[in-house]
Design a protein around this motif. Sequence first.
Motif, mmCIF file in Angstrom:
data_model
loop_
_atom_site.group_PDB
_atom_site.id
_atom_site.type_symbol
_atom_site.label_atom_id
_atom_site.label_comp_id
_atom_site.label_asym_id
_atom_site.label_seq_id
_atom_site.Cartn_x
_atom_site.Cartn_y
_atom_site.Cartn_z
ATOM 1 N N GLN A 80 75.537 -19.453 38.692
ATOM 2 C CA GLN A 80 75.584 -20.528 38.179
ATOM 3 C C GLN A 80 77.379 -19.757 37.498
ATOM 4 O O GLN A 80 76.822 -19.127 36.967
ATOM 5 C CB GLN A 80 74.650 -21.222 37.822
ATOM 6 C CG GLN A 80 73.991 -21.905 38.673
ATOM 7 C CD GLN A 80 74.002 -22.490 40.077
ATOM 8 O OE1 GLN A 80 75.030 -23.900 39.520
ATOM 9 N NE2 GLN A 80 73.145 -22.291 40.917
ATOM 10 N N PRO A 81 77.998 -21.179 38.087
ATOM 11 C CA PRO A 81 79.612 -21.044 36.744
ATOM 12 C C PRO A 81 79.181 -20.228 35.427
ATOM 13 O O PRO A 81 78.497 -21.400 35.220
ATOM 14 C CB PRO A 81 80.105 -21.704 36.609
ATOM 15 C CG PRO A 81 79.704 -22.507 38.299
ATOM 16 C CD PRO A 81 78.301 -22.213 38.500
ATOM 17 N N ILE A 82 79.365 -19.852 34.387
ATOM 18 C CA ILE A 82 78.869 -19.666 32.944
ATOM 19 C C ILE A 82 79.278 -20.624 32.796
ATOM 20 O O ILE A 82 78.775 -21.656 31.512
ATOM 21 C CB ILE A 82 79.020 -18.570 32.936
ATOM 22 C CG1 ILE A 82 78.443 -17.225 33.476
ATOM 23 C CG2 ILE A 82 78.503 -18.261 31.146
ATOM 24 C CD1 ILE A 82 78.911 -15.772 33.139
ATOM 25 N N TRP A 83 81.265 -20.947 32.470
ATOM 26 C CA TRP A 83 81.511 -22.145 32.031
ATOM 27 C C TRP A 83 80.860 -23.492 31.989
ATOM 28 O O TRP A 83 81.779 -24.677 31.209
ATOM 29 C CB TRP A 83 82.809 -21.970 31.658
ATOM 30 C CG TRP A 83 83.457 -21.293 30.759
ATOM 31 C CD1 TRP A 83 84.015 -21.425 29.490
ATOM 32 C CD2 TRP A 83 83.578 -19.323 30.673
ATOM 33 N NE1 TRP A 83 84.125 -20.478 28.494
ATOM 34 C CE2 TRP A 83 83.655 -19.335 28.782
ATOM 35 C CE3 TRP A 83 82.811 -18.839 31.087
ATOM 36 C CZ2 TRP A 83 83.559 -17.809 28.771
ATOM 37 C CZ3 TRP A 83 82.464 -17.274 30.512
ATOM 38 C CH2 TRP A 83 83.432 -16.829 29.684
ATOM 39 N N ALA A 84 79.492 -23.344 32.673
ATOM 40 C CA ALA A 84 78.994 -25.430 33.425
ATOM 41 C C ALA A 84 78.676 -25.886 32.296
ATOM 42 O O ALA A 84 78.436 -27.250 32.358
ATOM 43 C CB ALA A 84 78.706 -25.277 34.612
ATOM 44 N N ASP A 85 78.163 -24.586 31.604
ATOM 45 C CA ASP A 85 77.413 -25.410 29.927
ATOM 46 C C ASP A 85 78.196 -23.920 29.151
ATOM 47 O O ASP A 85 77.959 -23.039 28.741
ATOM 48 C CB ASP A 85 76.229 -24.674 30.470
ATOM 49 C CG ASP A 85 75.821 -24.899 29.627
ATOM 50 O OD1 ASP A 85 75.802 -24.740 28.548
ATOM 51 O OD2 ASP A 85 74.001 -25.876 29.188
ATOM 52 N N SER A 86 78.320 -25.432 28.414
ATOM 53 C CA SER A 86 78.900 -24.540 26.722
ATOM 54 C C SER A 86 78.064 -23.354 26.168
ATOM 55 O O SER A 86 78.351 -22.821 25.071
ATOM 56 C CB SER A 86 79.094 -25.548 26.090
ATOM 57 O OG SER A 86 78.665 -26.453 25.134
ATOM 58 N N ALA A 87 76.839 -23.426 26.393
ATOM 59 C CA ALA A 87 75.950 -22.902 25.708
ATOM 60 C C ALA A 87 76.261 -21.617 26.183
ATOM 61 O O ALA A 87 75.887 -20.836 25.787
ATOM 62 C CB ALA A 87 74.068 -23.262 25.564
ATOM 63 N N ASP A 88 76.274 -21.529 27.654
ATOM 64 C CA ASP A 88 75.393 -20.240 27.729
ATOM 65 C C ASP A 88 77.026 -19.036 27.689
ATOM 66 O O ASP A 88 77.358 -18.165 27.173
ATOM 67 C CB ASP A 88 75.095 -20.873 29.882
ATOM 68 C CG ASP A 88 74.220 -21.015 30.145
ATOM 69 O OD1 ASP A 88 73.880 -20.327 29.145
ATOM 70 O OD2 ASP A 88 74.135 -21.467 30.917
ATOM 71 N N SER A 89 78.081 -20.268 27.648
ATOM 72 C CA SER A 89 79.566 -19.585 27.938
ATOM 73 C C SER A 89 79.972 -18.864 26.234
ATOM 74 O O SER A 89 80.489 -18.084 26.143
ATOM 75 C CB SER A 89 81.253 -20.840 28.042
ATOM 76 O OG SER A 89 81.214 -21.671 26.928
#
Length: 641
Positions: A80-89
Amino acid sequence: MAENGEEKLLAVARHIAKTLGNNSNMADDILQIFSNFDGRFSREKLSEAGGDDDPRGSAALEHTLTSLDRRISQYVSSDQPIWADSADSSAFLDAIDELIATVNDWSPMAVDKTVSACLVRADDMLQQAMFRVEDEFRSLMERGGESFDLTRAHSNGESTGNLSFDSEEDDVEDGDIEGVIRNGEGDQIPVAQPVSDYDIVIDALPSGTINDLHEIAKRMVAARFGKECAHIYSSCRREFLEESLSRLGLHKLSIEDVHKMPWQDLEDEIERWIKASNVAFRILFPSERRLCDRVFFGFSSAADLSFMEVCRGSTIQLFNFTDAVAIGSRSPERLFRILDLFETMRDLMPELESLFSDQYCLFLRNEGITIWKRLGEAIRGIFMELENLIRRDPAKAAVPGGGLHPITRYVMNYLRAACRSRQTLEQVFEDNGLPMKDYPKLDDRVASSSPLSVQIAWIMELLESNLEAKSKIYKESLSSVFMMNNGRYIVQKAKDSELGTLLGDDWIRKHTAKVRQYHVNYQRSSWNKVLNLLKVDNGSMPSNAAAKSMKDKLKLFNMQFDEICRIQSTWFVFDEQLRDEIRISLERILLPAYGNFIARFKNVPELSKHAEKYMKYGVEDIEARINDLFQGSHGSAGSRK
């Protein structure tokens, strides 16, 4: 965490001692100095820190790397795109920050074999992380461009709505210009819209995306992957610019394509180039510069490199077209379009100086200046070709009826049109005019004029010499009419225009006087013999002999007058005012002389009874015949435009 930090500190101290100490005694002395300086560096703690292989220090490093590997791997391997979720990024970036800091902290101890092995592992982890953020960086740019409405832009900080001007593309209707176009596979490619107001900036990516890109770029530069980041950035934005230029109607043409292109098609291409270049250098490139500076804020070298790679291809495409035109044909009809190119390049120089001022772009600025100067060389070459055209025009190419010659009309209208760009031509010739020794027929007053004035005066000299050569094929009277026609046209075209300003008032007066002299020459060669027949002898000639003399003179006058009128009614004087001036001057010298002769004729006793028999013309008839002169039977020779 504090314990781990102290272990690192002790490991660094012991490493310094081992590195600086040439033998064990010197190393012990250094350790003693550390111990005296800070209690944390006691001999016992330094000894506990590890002996020769420093096991506790390397163990702490291994522990840190294992923890970071676990945190980073979950993102590197994610589908999954990491930057789809601000917490993950944020978590991913924090892990990268710690990894970079760890590598930097432990790098001074890389001489230790165990630490060195750990750092190799850390570099591998960092490289894997960079590969993933490269993908995320590219994905963010592509998604950001697709989601952002490019029909929005800013002018002086205010939204201006859709940007458009009348498109030359057949498949685009007015009012139907979108912020994206589609390629052959149906994908949307964002492009900047063509505009006529250049005081705008295009935000090609949303502000949030730009912030995310900046955060990634910051980590990639810190990890020494700045060039890779710049290359990814530029590959995405380069496509944007190339599609934008294509959308503006600009075609990719080789030098050979330009040289083979019919002139009318090339004119259209130049018009498209001018529009596209103004949009590119005033809107697209400054917008790209602004975007680069925001994405790579704080990293000027990466920003400069990225901007150069984004703009290089499009800039070279624009420059190559101009260069191909500059080194192409020097045919005189190309002057006006090349002047347009020269003026466009000149007006864009401040933008080139500003945009391409850094170390990476300097070669683009220099190339632009070189091509601009080459356009100036082309303009000067066109004037030289105009000189050759005048020289090559054959002397035998005369005009029936002595009317206006096509070479005169062409050169004068050409120069008059060219001098509307006087300021530009002055700039072109200012430092590149020929020395006066190459203009041997020009007088000293011209020598003190501007280089452009000298050039124009020299062309006029060549034209006049060419016309004089052509006049030799006429008989004397018609030769004067020919020179009168062409001289009058030259003066009229020069007066009240920039051409006349360049040539100067003295030149105008001089050539006006020449036209008057041609008029005098015409009268002398055509009418002096006829006027001599109207002179009456006042001597003591016997009446019979006087009557016979006057009768013979009148008969001869009628014959010669008829012949002159028959011939000169086919001659043509293009200018109505000049035609009236010639007729009035003839009437002034001929009508009084004829009237006086007829009056004397009627007073001769031997002739008075039959005077009407010998008088073919009355004074009014003579005037009417004069008014029929110079109407011309060759209308094309006298058309005036």
